[in-house]
Design an enzyme around this catalytic site. Structure first.
Site, PDB file in Angstrom:
ATOM      1  N   LYS A 176      -1.328   8.482   4.989  1.00 56.27           N
ATOM      2  CA  LYS A 176      -2.267   7.969   5.993  1.00 56.27           C
ATOM      3  C   LYS A 176      -3.409   8.950   6.190  1.00 56.27           C
ATOM      4  CE  LYS A 176       0.424   4.415   7.026  1.00 56.27           C
ATOM      5  NZ  LYS A 176       0.080   3.024   6.738  1.00 56.27           N
ATOM      6  N   LYS A 202       4.241   7.664  -1.016  1.00 56.39           N
ATOM      7  CA  LYS A 202       3.777   6.523  -1.802  1.00 56.39           C
ATOM      8  C   LYS A 202       2.336   6.168  -1.479  1.00 56.39           C
ATOM      9  CE  LYS A 202       4.738   2.270  -0.546  1.00 56.39           C
ATOM     10  NZ  LYS A 202       3.540   1.905   0.248  1.00 56.39           N
ATOM     11  N   ASP A 204      -0.218   3.214  -0.550  1.00 55.37           N
ATOM     12  CA  ASP A 204      -0.021   1.960   0.163  1.00 55.37           C
ATOM     13  C   ASP A 204      -0.492   0.810  -0.714  1.00 55.37           C
ATOM     14  OD1 ASP A 204       0.983   0.463   2.232  1.00 55.37           O
ATOM     15  OD2 ASP A 204      -0.158   1.494   3.778  1.00 55.37           O
ATOM     16  N   GLU A 205      -0.283  -0.405  -0.215  1.00 53.92           N
ATOM     17  CA  GLU A 205      -0.480  -1.581  -1.061  1.00 53.92           C
ATOM     18  C   GLU A 205      -1.913  -1.737  -1.558  1.00 53.92           C
ATOM     19  OE1 GLU A 205      -1.748  -2.930   2.950  1.00 53.92           O
ATOM     20  OE2 GLU A 205      -0.058  -1.737   2.207  1.00 53.92           O
ATOM     21  N   HIS A 295       6.076  -3.438  -3.386  1.00 56.35           N
ATOM     22  CA  HIS A 295       5.516  -3.806  -2.093  1.00 56.35           C
ATOM     23  C   HIS A 295       5.354  -5.320  -2.049  1.00 56.35           C
ATOM     24  CE1 HIS A 295       2.957  -3.878   1.457  1.00 56.35           C
ATOM     25  NE2 HIS A 295       3.175  -2.580   1.617  1.00 56.35           N
ATOM     26  N   ARG A 296       5.511  -5.900  -0.857  1.00 54.46           N
ATOM     27  CA  ARG A 296       5.463  -7.358  -0.731  1.00 54.46           C
ATOM     28  C   ARG A 296       4.148  -7.854  -0.123  1.00 54.46           C
ATOM     29  NH1 ARG A 296       9.382  -9.068   4.345  1.00 54.46           N
ATOM     30  NH2 ARG A 296       8.524  -7.635   5.888  1.00 54.46           N
ATOM     31  N   LYS A 335       6.950  -2.997  13.558  1.00 51.88           N
ATOM     32  CA  LYS A 335       5.786  -3.760  13.992  1.00 51.88           C
ATOM     33  C   LYS A 335       5.638  -5.095  13.267  1.00 51.88           C
ATOM     34  CE  LYS A 335       2.579  -1.533  10.720  1.00 51.88           C
ATOM     35  NZ  LYS A 335       1.410  -0.643  10.572  1.00 51.88           N
TER      36      LYS A 335
END
Length: 458
Positions: A176, A202, A204-205, A295-296, A335
């Site tokens: 992040k 990792k 991120d998407e 990742h979805r 979340k």
């Protein structure tokens, strides 16, 4: 005459038209509603939740789904006489409430192809005027068809053996901010997380190869950080390098480069990249000895609505067939939207060899996995140290917990956040409480104080 050639004229093509047949339009139910049918062990079985348009008979709507996703069309056609329609057609064989059960003969499907399953079963019928809404709730993939798929590259047992990590869930963290960092600062964040105690970090998407962070530079600097963290901690570490790309060729090039740099790990956004590209990446990963984190991204566009779309249970089944070693499943407590019982059922679907039917949690069929390797369910999305006891109750040891903001938001920075997550996880896995663990860990005490009032309940 000498030298004269005789030209043979082709014979006229014989008409293949059958004698006159019973043309016209018949109700779908006359051919595709078969309540006496006993499904064959090799049939693909589907449970569709159907909401017909006002004035449309439910049985007729269900039969229409079976017809138009297999051999049927809106009118009788003479060419039906050229094949064995009874052998190839799908059948709606049971209706319970608003759920229609449809059986598809295995020969309707190409071996080892999720793409063909999707094109057939959900490819066209979702746009029917006869239905107001349609949802594929579950699918039984028969043993014979499961055996034609590659499945996960590594599996839970082998991944633990490669890393020599046992007795607790594996821990990760998304870098992040997910976008905006250039490669060198990005790698610095990776290093801080890994030396703090996370097993992996990792991409991120949506971190692919943007102008501020081109993929080659990121892969190179990140792997330097991984090697440094491994040397300092004496543990196996890693980073899931996102190989999702504009083309399959690009994705394969990135996969090859990750292996050349010595990475154990790559990552794929399997829905946005598409099953054909994803399966190509998995096939290459197998040859290179890489593990694949999945990742979805985009799943909620497909699965979130109660009455329309495809359930995530089905999307998870398709992923286990196509291959992947980790799959994001939500958290229940974080979340992102997710029902506890349904999430636990998805985790079972990824980790067990046989999963019995349980309609109360969306499992309408028994599912055998024919010894395909297992998949780590990934809990991610808004989780922090206070969620760890609940996560452990939901997932147990064989899970991967991914703390993004719950690592980097720590007052002491990413390294302190990683240590807090590691100490808390090990304590809960050993049967201790967070409070007991926090006595000897100031980083955990700070994290508990910071996020004590943060939850994502409605």
């Amino acid at each position: 005459m000498p030298g004269t050639q005789t030209v043979k004229r082709p014979r006229p093509i014989e008409s293949m038209a059958a004698p006159r047949f019973a043309a016209g339009v018949r109700p779908y139910r006359e051919a595709y509603w078969d309540p006496g049918y006993e499904p064959n062990p090799t049939d693909i079985l589907c449970a569709f939740r159907i909401q017909p348009k006002p004035g449309v008979d439910f049985v007729e709507a269900a039969a229409a789904i079976a017809a138009e996703s297999s051999t049927g069309t809106w009118t009788e056609v003479w060419s039906n006489a050229l094949t064995e329609i009874e052998r190839y057609k799908a059948r709606c064989y049971r209706i319970e409430g608003d759920i229609a059960y449809i059986a598809y003969p295995i020969d309707l499907f190409e071996e080892g192809s999720i793409v063909n399953i999707m094109s057939s079963v959900v490819g066209n019928v979702f746009g029917f005027k006869a239905v107001a809404a349609l949802k594929l709730e579950d699918m039984r993939i028969p043993y014979a068809l499961v055996k034609t798929f590659p499945g996960p590259t590594t599996g839970i047992e082998n991944e633990r053996a490669r890393l020599n990590k046992y007795g607790r869930p594996l821990l990760g963290g998304t870098v992040k901010p997910k976008l905006g960092l250039s490669p060198r600062p990005y790698a610095k964040v990776v290093y801080e997380c890994l030396v703090g105690g996370l097993d992996t970090t990792k991409d991120d998407e949506n971190m692919n190869s943007q102008p501020f962070n081109r993929w080659r530079d990121r892969f190179l600097f990140v792997m330097e950080a991984v090697r440094k963290a491994e040397a300092e901690t004496g543990e196996a570490k890693g980073h899931w390098l996102n190989v999702t790309a504009p083309t399959t060729e690009d994705a394969l090039e990135r996969t090859e480069y990750a292996a050349q740099l010595g990475s154990r790990y790559i990552m794929s956004d399997y829905l946005t990249m598409g099953f054909a590209a994803h399966q190509s990446v998995v096939n290459r990963a197998v040859k290179l000895g890489l593990m694949v984190h999945v990742h979805r991204a985009m799943h909620a566009v497909i699965d979130r609505q109660k009455h329309h779309g495809i359930s995530f249970l089905v999307l998870a089944k398709w992923l286990r067939l196509a291959g992947g070693d980790h799959l994001h499943t939500g958290t229940v407590v974080g979340k992102l939207e997710g029902d506890r019982a349904a999430t636990m059922a998805i985790a079972d679907m990824l980790r067990k060899d046989v999963v019995p039917a349980n309609p109360s949690v969306g499992l309408y069929f028994d599912q055998e996995w024919a010894s395909l390797k297992t998949v780590f369910p990934v809990a991610s999305g808004g989780i922090h140290v206070h969620h760890i006891p609940a996560l452990y109750a939901i997932y147990g040891n064989d899970a991967f917990w991914l703390f993004g903001g719950g690592t980097h938001g720590h007052p002491g920075g990413s390294r302190a956040g990683a240590r807090a997550n590691r100490v808390a996880t090990e304590a809960i896995a050993q049967g201790l409480t967070l409070e007991q663990a926090a006595k000897d860990c100031p980083e955990l005490r700070e994290a508990m104080e910071l996020w004590k009032d943060i939850s994502f309940e409605d």
